[in-house]
Scaffold this motif. Structure first.
Motif, PDB file in Angstrom:
ATOM      1  N   ASP A  19      12.351   0.145 -10.405  1.00  0.00           N
ATOM      2  CA  ASP A  19      13.492  -0.486  -9.735  1.00  0.00           C
ATOM      3  C   ASP A  19      13.176  -1.937  -9.367  1.00  0.00           C
ATOM      4  O   ASP A  19      14.037  -2.825  -9.482  1.00  0.00           O
ATOM      5  N   GLN A  20      11.954  -2.189  -8.907  1.00  0.00           N
ATOM      6  CA  GLN A  20      11.566  -3.562  -8.587  1.00  0.00           C
ATOM      7  C   GLN A  20      11.563  -4.440  -9.829  1.00  0.00           C
ATOM      8  O   GLN A  20      11.998  -5.593  -9.797  1.00  0.00           O
ATOM      9  N   PRO A  23       0.804  -1.223   0.000  1.00  0.00           N
ATOM     10  CA  PRO A  23       0.000   0.000   0.000  1.00  0.00           C
ATOM     11  C   PRO A  23       0.833   1.268   0.000  1.00  0.00           C
ATOM     12  O   PRO A  23       0.391   2.301  -0.520  1.00  0.00           O
ATOM     13  N   ASN A  24       2.033   1.226   0.553  1.00  0.00           N
ATOM     14  CA  ASN A  24       2.868   2.429   0.601  1.00  0.00           C
ATOM     15  C   ASN A  24       3.363   2.861  -0.776  1.00  0.00           C
ATOM     16  O   ASN A  24       3.857   3.981  -0.924  1.00  0.00           O
ATOM     17  N   GLN A  25       3.261   1.997  -1.762  1.00  0.00           N
ATOM     18  CA  GLN A  25       3.604   2.356  -3.143  1.00  0.00           C
ATOM     19  C   GLN A  25       2.391   2.253  -4.052  1.00  0.00           C
ATOM     20  O   GLN A  25       2.518   2.089  -5.255  1.00  0.00           O
ATOM     21  N   GLY A  26       1.218   2.376  -3.440  1.00  0.00           N
ATOM     22  CA  GLY A  26      -0.022   2.380  -4.217  1.00  0.00           C
ATOM     23  C   GLY A  26      -0.363   1.062  -4.846  1.00  0.00           C
ATOM     24  O   GLY A  26      -1.106   1.003  -5.823  1.00  0.00           O
ATOM     25  N   PRO A  43      -6.600  -7.569  -7.326  1.00  0.00           N
ATOM     26  CA  PRO A  43      -7.674  -7.223  -6.394  1.00  0.00           C
ATOM     27  C   PRO A  43      -7.698  -5.802  -5.855  1.00  0.00           C
ATOM     28  O   PRO A  43      -8.575  -5.485  -5.049  1.00  0.00           O
ATOM     29  N   THR A  44      -6.771  -4.933  -6.225  1.00  0.00           N
ATOM     30  CA  THR A  44      -6.649  -3.658  -5.497  1.00  0.00           C
ATOM     31  C   THR A  44      -7.355  -2.484  -6.150  1.00  0.00           C
ATOM     32  O   THR A  44      -7.611  -1.477  -5.491  1.00  0.00           O
ATOM     33  N   GLY A  45      -7.628  -2.568  -7.448  1.00  0.00           N
ATOM     34  CA  GLY A  45      -8.162  -1.417  -8.171  1.00  0.00           C
ATOM     35  C   GLY A  45      -7.111  -0.403  -8.555  1.00  0.00           C
ATOM     36  O   GLY A  45      -7.433   0.614  -9.186  1.00  0.00           O
ATOM     37  N   ALA A  46      -5.855  -0.642  -8.206  1.00  0.00           N
ATOM     38  CA  ALA A  46      -4.777   0.280  -8.573  1.00  0.00           C
ATOM     39  C   ALA A  46      -4.578   0.271 -10.083  1.00  0.00           C
ATOM     40  O   ALA A  46      -4.647  -0.784 -10.730  1.00  0.00           O
ATOM     41  N   ALA A  47      -4.322   1.447 -10.652  1.00  0.00           N
ATOM     42  CA  ALA A  47      -4.144   1.565 -12.102  1.00  0.00           C
ATOM     43  C   ALA A  47      -2.903   2.395 -12.397  1.00  0.00           C
ATOM     44  O   ALA A  47      -2.617   3.375 -11.706  1.00  0.00           O
ATOM     45  N   TYR A  48      -2.182   1.999 -13.435  1.00  0.00           N
ATOM     46  CA  TYR A  48      -0.942   2.679 -13.797  1.00  0.00           C
ATOM     47  C   TYR A  48      -1.224   3.864 -14.715  1.00  0.00           C
ATOM     48  O   TYR A  48      -1.932   3.735 -15.724  1.00  0.00           O
ATOM     49  N   SER A  49      -0.640   5.009 -14.375  1.00  0.00           N
ATOM     50  CA  SER A  49      -0.758   6.200 -15.214  1.00  0.00           C
ATOM     51  C   SER A  49       0.123   6.045 -16.448  1.00  0.00           C
ATOM     52  O   SER A  49       0.972   5.141 -16.531  1.00  0.00           O
ATOM     53  N   VAL A  50      -0.053   6.936 -17.402  1.00  0.00           N
ATOM     54  CA  VAL A  50       0.785   6.928 -18.599  1.00  0.00           C
ATOM     55  C   VAL A  50       2.250   7.062 -18.211  1.00  0.00           C
ATOM     56  O   VAL A  50       3.128   6.367 -18.742  1.00  0.00           O
ATOM     57  N   GLU A  51       2.537   7.943 -17.273  1.00  0.00           N
ATOM     58  CA  GLU A  51       3.926   8.154 -16.840  1.00  0.00           C
ATOM     59  C   GLU A  51       4.500   6.902 -16.190  1.00  0.00           C
ATOM     60  O   GLU A  51       5.666   6.549 -16.415  1.00  0.00           O
ATOM     61  N   PRO A  63      -6.715   2.205   1.019  1.00  0.00           N
ATOM     62  CA  PRO A  63      -6.380   3.141  -0.060  1.00  0.00           C
ATOM     63  C   PRO A  63      -7.558   3.312  -1.021  1.00  0.00           C
ATOM     64  O   PRO A  63      -8.412   2.415  -1.140  1.00  0.00           O
ATOM     65  N   LYS A  64      -7.580   4.442  -1.703  1.00  0.00           N
ATOM     66  CA  LYS A  64      -8.647   4.706  -2.679  1.00  0.00           C
ATOM     67  C   LYS A  64      -8.193   4.227  -4.057  1.00  0.00           C
ATOM     68  O   LYS A  64      -7.230   4.745  -4.615  1.00  0.00           O
ATOM     69  N   PRO A  65      -8.868   3.231  -4.631  1.00  0.00           N
ATOM     70  CA  PRO A  65      -8.449   2.704  -5.932  1.00  0.00           C
ATOM     71  C   PRO A  65      -8.826   3.612  -7.091  1.00  0.00           C
ATOM     72  O   PRO A  65      -9.799   4.373  -7.017  1.00  0.00           O
TER      73      PRO A  65
END
Length: 399
Positions: free
Chosen positions: A154-155, A145-148, A175-183, A317-319
């Motif tokens: 780097d990982q 969660p600390n990196q969204g 399962p998190t709803g996290a989405a990657y931005s263009v950047e 966190p807010k997905p």
């Protein structure tokens, strides 16, 4: 006789197990609210159903081409161009029995023993098991969660070895709803460009379920140099509320699509002919309802995030998309329930919520990152409000 070694490497889907357990309790008369299923509560739109009915009336009930009809492949090509800015010819498109078969076909068709697949965690439960079945090696990289809940460049760099064959990239995430931005996609792409032996399985299944102006993008469009080694995966299940119709699809390199078709010809053969006709209508028809439904999901997300963040022991966190929240429940670990049971891990938390609050959730252990749990908000606002009330009451009762 005993099960094969390949079968022994995998386990049943934990998300389906939670859903089945909740359904069994309901049949017994228990008032359970199930937040385990990754399935929209909306019905399939009527114009899609009508297309299926018309296909039946036309007698479209025979075998089709193994990996999709020409008409459906044309609709998929048009969708990739319209929504993603990607050009795929018909011989670069595969149609499968849901996105899970797309994953299965791609991994089985390309992996040899010892080949590695990078899988950011939390992950969709099927990713590592399908890789294991195909005799590959999942390389799980924790993205907390600390990196969204997102993999960093780097990982990714640190995880790549000479045996790496695929990176599985799911955005928005189940399962998190996290989405990657263009950047963020561009930064990951810069790493991948330094390692030309690594391919990308881009799972875009939730692309139309994004919130607050988030701009969805697929990595093959953001980093065109990766086009030739990206399998861009999508389907009709989530956005079009067609989970039971079982239509997944992908665009990619001609040789890979041909290899996947070869495998499918000896497994399921073609997807259902009627479901394919419905998918044509879904992809070619009026897309206006997608934004309307996403707005409903956003309101539910906001309800869930606010309620869970106000619950003792949870941090949510807010997905950016999909229809899941993935609250961290580390604040509950080590505490005792009213009957004296110690909540030793997120499996124990999920069990406690089911038995005490009558709310079914999936523990984070199923998705490779603990302590957390996945809650689906693809259900009514009334049910979500009551579920959150029950969860709050149960969490407040531990000490």
């Amino acid at each position: 006789m005993k099960p094969s070694a390949a079968l022994a490497r995998i386990k049943p889907s934990p998300t389906l197990a939670v859903t089945a357990r909740a359904a069994a309790l309901k049949r017994e008369g228990v008032d359970v609210i199930s937040l385990g299923a990754g399935e929209p509560d909306f019905d399939t739109p009527d114009f899609i159903k009508e297309a299926a009915i018309e296909a039946l009336r036309r007698g479209e009930t025979k075998y089709t081409d193994v990996d999709g009809t020409p008409a459906l492949k044309a609709a998929i090509a048009a969708k990739f161009k319209r929504d993603n800015g990607l050009d795929y010819a018909p011989n670069q498109i595969t149609v499968n029995v849901g996105g899970k078969q797309t994953l299965f076909n791609a991994m089985v068709a390309t992996l040899d023993a010892g080949d590695e697949v990078i899988i950011p965690a939390p992950y969709w439960v099927s990713y590592p098991d399908v890789v294991l079945f195909a005799n590959g090696t999942p390389v799980v990289v924790a993205a907390g969660p600390n990196q969204g809940y997102k993999l960093t460049p780097d990982q990714l760099e640190a995880a790549i070895t000479p045996r790496t064959k695929w990176l599985i990239l799911n955005s928005p995430s189940n399962p998190t709803g996290a989405a990657y931005s263009v950047e963020e996609l561009r930064a990951l792409g810069a790493v991948l460009l330094r390692h030309p032996h690594v391919w990308v399985f881009a799972d875009d299944m939730y692309e139309h379920i994004v919130y607050e102006g988030f701009t969805f993008a697929s990595i093959a469009a953001v980093v065109p140099e990766l086009y030739e080694r990206t399998l861009t995966v999508n389907g009709c299940s989530k956005a079009y509320a067609m989970t039971g119709w079982r239509i997944g699809f992908a665009g990619g390199a001609e040789w890979l699509i041909k290899a996947m078709a070869k495998l499918q010809s000896q497994s399921t053969s073609n997807p259902c002919s009627i479901a394919q006709a419905a998918a044509i209508a879904a992809l070619n028809g009026d897309q206006g309802f997608l934004a309307e439904r996403a707005a409903v999901f956003q309101a539910r997300r906001d309800l869930m995030v606010a309620a869970l963040n106000a619950t003792p022991g949870l941090r949510c966190p807010k997905p950016e998309g999909a229809f899941y929240v993935y609250p961290d429940c580390s604040g509950l670990i080590g505490k005792r329930t009213p009957d004296g049971t110690v909540l030793s891990d997120d499996n124990a938390v999920a069990t406690y919520l089911l038995e005490s609050a009558r709310v079914a959730v999936v523990p984070g252990a199923a998705f490779g990152l603990s302590p957390a749990m996945r809650l689906s908000y693809a259900t009514s606002t009334e049910a979500l409000t009551e579920a959150c009330r029950r969860i709050h009451e149960a969490c407040a009762a531990v000490a």
